[in-house]
Motif scaffolding. Sequence first.
Motif, PDB file in Angstrom:
ATOM      1  N   THR A 118       0.392  -1.313   0.266  1.00  0.00           N
ATOM      2  CA  THR A 118       0.026  -0.010   0.092  1.00  0.00           C
ATOM      3  C   THR A 118       1.042   1.237   0.188  1.00  0.00           C
ATOM      4  O   THR A 118       0.801   2.248  -0.778  1.00  0.00           O
ATOM      5  CB  THR A 118      -0.716   0.083   1.153  1.00  0.00           C
ATOM      6  OG1 THR A 118      -1.754  -1.020   1.287  1.00  0.00           O
ATOM      7  CG2 THR A 118      -1.948   1.748   0.775  1.00  0.00           C
ATOM      8  N   PHE A 119       2.163   1.317   1.027  1.00  0.00           N
ATOM      9  CA  PHE A 119       2.462   2.667   1.080  1.00  0.00           C
ATOM     10  C   PHE A 119       3.375   2.222  -0.669  1.00  0.00           C
ATOM     11  O   PHE A 119       3.545   3.941  -0.654  1.00  0.00           O
ATOM     12  CB  PHE A 119       4.084   2.544   1.257  1.00  0.00           C
ATOM     13  CG  PHE A 119       3.529   2.596   3.267  1.00  0.00           C
ATOM     14  CD1 PHE A 119       2.352   2.819   3.289  1.00  0.00           C
ATOM     15  CD2 PHE A 119       3.719   1.466   4.630  1.00  0.00           C
ATOM     16  CE1 PHE A 119       1.888   2.972   4.837  1.00  0.00           C
ATOM     17  CE2 PHE A 119       3.164   1.869   5.695  1.00  0.00           C
ATOM     18  CZ  PHE A 119       2.274   2.261   5.762  1.00  0.00           C
ATOM     19  N   SER A 120       4.050   1.991  -1.139  1.00  0.00           N
ATOM     20  CA  SER A 120       4.504   1.781  -2.636  1.00  0.00           C
ATOM     21  C   SER A 120       3.703   2.636  -3.178  1.00  0.00           C
ATOM     22  O   SER A 120       4.503   3.264  -4.077  1.00  0.00           O
ATOM     23  CB  SER A 120       4.845   0.652  -2.981  1.00  0.00           C
ATOM     24  OG  SER A 120       5.509  -0.426  -2.599  1.00  0.00           O
ATOM     25  N   GLY A 121       2.447   2.327  -3.393  1.00  0.00           N
ATOM     26  CA  GLY A 121       1.211   2.336  -4.666  1.00  0.00           C
ATOM     27  C   GLY A 121       1.158   4.088  -3.965  1.00  0.00           C
ATOM     28  O   GLY A 121       1.167   4.781  -4.651  1.00  0.00           O
ATOM     29  N   ILE A 179       3.180   9.675  -5.306  1.00  0.00           N
ATOM     30  CA  ILE A 179       2.746  11.033  -5.556  1.00  0.00           C
ATOM     31  C   ILE A 179       4.207  11.279  -4.382  1.00  0.00           C
ATOM     32  O   ILE A 179       4.084  11.376  -3.611  1.00  0.00           O
ATOM     33  CB  ILE A 179       1.927  10.989  -4.597  1.00  0.00           C
ATOM     34  CG1 ILE A 179       0.411  10.955  -5.737  1.00  0.00           C
ATOM     35  CG2 ILE A 179       1.141  12.876  -5.066  1.00  0.00           C
ATOM     36  CD1 ILE A 179      -1.111  10.620  -5.084  1.00  0.00           C
ATOM     37  N   GLU A 180       4.882  12.472  -4.863  1.00  0.00           N
ATOM     38  CA  GLU A 180       6.079  13.002  -4.087  1.00  0.00           C
ATOM     39  C   GLU A 180       5.613  13.865  -3.121  1.00  0.00           C
ATOM     40  O   GLU A 180       7.075  13.530  -1.892  1.00  0.00           O
ATOM     41  CB  GLU A 180       6.670  14.010  -4.574  1.00  0.00           C
ATOM     42  CG  GLU A 180       7.890  14.261  -4.294  1.00  0.00           C
ATOM     43  CD  GLU A 180       8.892  15.798  -5.257  1.00  0.00           C
ATOM     44  OE1 GLU A 180       9.817  16.349  -5.002  1.00  0.00           O
ATOM     45  OE2 GLU A 180       8.701  16.355  -6.053  1.00  0.00           O
ATOM     46  N   VAL A 181       4.695  14.449  -2.555  1.00  0.00           N
ATOM     47  CA  VAL A 181       4.437  14.493  -1.002  1.00  0.00           C
ATOM     48  C   VAL A 181       4.089  13.572   0.121  1.00  0.00           C
ATOM     49  O   VAL A 181       4.120  13.995   0.972  1.00  0.00           O
ATOM     50  CB  VAL A 181       3.539  15.651  -1.144  1.00  0.00           C
ATOM     51  CG1 VAL A 181       1.302  15.041  -2.108  1.00  0.00           C
ATOM     52  CG2 VAL A 181       3.215  16.870  -0.119  1.00  0.00           C
ATOM     53  N   VAL A 182       3.097  12.750  -0.795  1.00  0.00           N
ATOM     54  CA  VAL A 182       3.049  11.889   0.391  1.00  0.00           C
ATOM     55  C   VAL A 182       4.441  10.937   0.657  1.00  0.00           C
ATOM     56  O   VAL A 182       4.551  10.428   1.771  1.00  0.00           O
ATOM     57  CB  VAL A 182       2.332  10.724  -0.596  1.00  0.00           C
ATOM     58  CG1 VAL A 182       1.782   9.233  -0.103  1.00  0.00           C
ATOM     59  CG2 VAL A 182       1.071  10.930  -1.198  1.00  0.00           C
ATOM     60  N   ARG A 183       5.265  10.638  -0.998  1.00  0.00           N
ATOM     61  CA  ARG A 183       6.688   9.976  -0.315  1.00  0.00           C
ATOM     62  C   ARG A 183       7.536  11.220   1.602  1.00  0.00           C
ATOM     63  O   ARG A 183       7.804  10.265   2.413  1.00  0.00           O
ATOM     64  CB  ARG A 183       7.609  10.406  -1.419  1.00  0.00           C
ATOM     65  CG  ARG A 183       7.619   9.080  -2.452  1.00  0.00           C
ATOM     66  CD  ARG A 183       8.550   8.444  -3.433  1.00  0.00           C
ATOM     67  NE  ARG A 183       9.037   9.799  -3.910  1.00  0.00           N
ATOM     68  CZ  ARG A 183       8.729  10.677  -5.448  1.00  0.00           C
ATOM     69  NH1 ARG A 183       7.288   9.541  -5.866  1.00  0.00           N
ATOM     70  NH2 ARG A 183       9.355  11.421  -5.277  1.00  0.00           N
ATOM     71  N   ASP A 184       7.025  12.058   1.056  1.00  0.00           N
ATOM     72  CA  ASP A 184       8.040  13.263   2.203  1.00  0.00           C
ATOM     73  C   ASP A 184       6.936  12.686   3.233  1.00  0.00           C
ATOM     74  O   ASP A 184       8.128  12.293   4.223  1.00  0.00           O
ATOM     75  CB  ASP A 184       7.682  14.520   1.622  1.00  0.00           C
ATOM     76  CG  ASP A 184       8.660  14.745   0.752  1.00  0.00           C
ATOM     77  OD1 ASP A 184       9.636  14.605   0.696  1.00  0.00           O
ATOM     78  OD2 ASP A 184       8.134  15.764  -0.261  1.00  0.00           O
ATOM     79  N   SER A 216      12.708   1.604  -3.335  1.00  0.00           N
ATOM     80  CA  SER A 216      13.030   2.076  -4.758  1.00  0.00           C
ATOM     81  C   SER A 216      12.192   3.496  -4.940  1.00  0.00           C
ATOM     82  O   SER A 216      13.009   4.238  -5.498  1.00  0.00           O
ATOM     83  CB  SER A 216      12.954   1.348  -5.938  1.00  0.00           C
ATOM     84  OG  SER A 216      11.926   1.023  -5.988  1.00  0.00           O
ATOM     85  N   ILE A 217      10.938   3.294  -4.574  1.00  0.00           N
ATOM     86  CA  ILE A 217      10.327   4.047  -4.659  1.00  0.00           C
ATOM     87  C   ILE A 217      10.144   5.569  -3.936  1.00  0.00           C
ATOM     88  O   ILE A 217      10.627   6.617  -4.180  1.00  0.00           O
ATOM     89  CB  ILE A 217       8.788   3.839  -4.588  1.00  0.00           C
ATOM     90  CG1 ILE A 217       8.719   2.766  -5.970  1.00  0.00           C
ATOM     91  CG2 ILE A 217       7.913   5.462  -4.444  1.00  0.00           C
ATOM     92  CD1 ILE A 217       6.840   1.824  -5.638  1.00  0.00           C
ATOM     93  N   LEU A 218      10.862   5.297  -2.571  1.00  0.00           N
ATOM     94  CA  LEU A 218      11.329   6.273  -1.677  1.00  0.00           C
ATOM     95  C   LEU A 218      12.228   6.892  -1.306  1.00  0.00           C
ATOM     96  O   LEU A 218      12.478   8.277  -1.566  1.00  0.00           O
ATOM     97  CB  LEU A 218      10.885   5.310  -0.125  1.00  0.00           C
ATOM     98  CG  LEU A 218       9.872   5.159   0.586  1.00  0.00           C
ATOM     99  CD1 LEU A 218       9.818   4.151   1.884  1.00  0.00           C
ATOM    100  CD2 LEU A 218       8.962   6.015   1.166  1.00  0.00           C
ATOM    101  N   ALA A 219      13.325   6.281  -2.040  1.00  0.00           N
ATOM    102  CA  ALA A 219      15.090   6.909  -2.543  1.00  0.00           C
ATOM    103  C   ALA A 219      14.560   7.680  -4.483  1.00  0.00           C
ATOM    104  O   ALA A 219      15.794   8.009  -4.297  1.00  0.00           O
ATOM    105  CB  ALA A 219      16.046   5.377  -2.565  1.00  0.00           C
ATOM    106  N   LYS A 220      13.840   7.836  -4.691  1.00  0.00           N
ATOM    107  CA  LYS A 220      14.116   8.562  -5.472  1.00  0.00           C
ATOM    108  C   LYS A 220      14.575   9.945  -5.124  1.00  0.00           C
ATOM    109  O   LYS A 220      14.716  11.225  -6.019  1.00  0.00           O
ATOM    110  CB  LYS A 220      12.377   8.729  -6.798  1.00  0.00           C
ATOM    111  CG  LYS A 220      11.837   7.636  -6.862  1.00  0.00           C
ATOM    112  CD  LYS A 220      10.182   7.513  -7.802  1.00  0.00           C
ATOM    113  CE  LYS A 220      10.712   5.883  -8.955  1.00  0.00           C
ATOM    114  NZ  LYS A 220       8.995   6.228  -9.500  1.00  0.00           N
ATOM    115  N   SER A 221      13.583  10.691  -4.572  1.00  0.00           N
ATOM    116  CA  SER A 221      14.068  12.038  -3.865  1.00  0.00           C
ATOM    117  C   SER A 221      15.387  11.603  -3.335  1.00  0.00           C
ATOM    118  O   SER A 221      15.605  10.522  -2.630  1.00  0.00           O
ATOM    119  CB  SER A 221      12.964  12.477  -2.740  1.00  0.00           C
ATOM    120  OG  SER A 221      14.214  13.401  -1.785  1.00  0.00           O
TER     121      SER A 221
END
Length: 329
Positions: A241-244, A248-253, A286-291
Amino acid sequence: LMKTHEFDEEIQWKGCQWFTSLEPDHDFDIVEKHIEMRNKLIASEVSLTIIAAMENHRDSSRVQTFACWTIWHISRTWRNRQKLMALGIASHILQSMDLHVMQPSVQKYACMAVATLATSSIIAMKFLELEALGRVLLAMDNHLYDEGIQKAGCKALRKFCRSENCWRIVNAELVAKVVRSMDLHPNSQLVHEQASAVFWNMSFDVLGNRFLIQNHVASKLLKVMDRFQHCASLQKHILGTFSGMASIEVVRDELMRLDVGLKTLRVMDAHQQNEDLQQVAIALISILAKSKRHNLTLMRMDTGNRILRAMKNHRHSSQIQETAFLVLF
């Protein structure tokens, strides 16, 4: 016996009950002999016998309960699902739900039958066309404190919320009702496991993701992660769920602010040999680390060594090797 005494209610419900005893409820308890027996039942046209019982004894909650229970069991096979749907079994199940709205056993096993049949997205769409979603939500509304119905209802919603159909049904009310199930059954691993799977399917739909954010689902799932640390499948659904959501960038933050990165690493440590969970965890990283900022934070947490360990432990998993390589290099 059921065919020769089709209007004897007691024989019909006891016959259906006997069918349910031929294989266990839990998938992990099923062995080859259960599958063979299931195929023999379908070959003997037991489905026609079940449908006749449901039609001839519409007012009998016992017949409807054990008939839906039997349908749940025999529909675990793809080919059987096709045969049952061709016989119009969907309408019979929903009719049972309509005629026995306040009968918990009918609602529970009807929802389980719907969930198992709807494993195929095409069949799920058929159920949605027959307005099954409303019946499932009504069952959950009428039996708020019944753990079995909440679990079965969430399992059905999980199948309805596949990516192909999610946009048709997702709304704030649906998310709120799944959250309500979690709140009313805080110690039920089964309810949380199915509820988090609903959210996982929703998270990859743009509209579904928006409703998850509006309902503060992430903070609730983090509490569930802490409560059920031992349950690998539940942890996998939550990380998925967190991956999905993290698309969205603001959600990653926000997820990083909530220590999702750290909790993901702890899950990897606790379930090192679970290949599926390691794969989902690395995909989330891998998604969180995009930033670049979050990438540095994760590396400071010794994320690299966790990923290398997963690669070593699951060297034959092409998915883990590929995703891990992308993260590390």
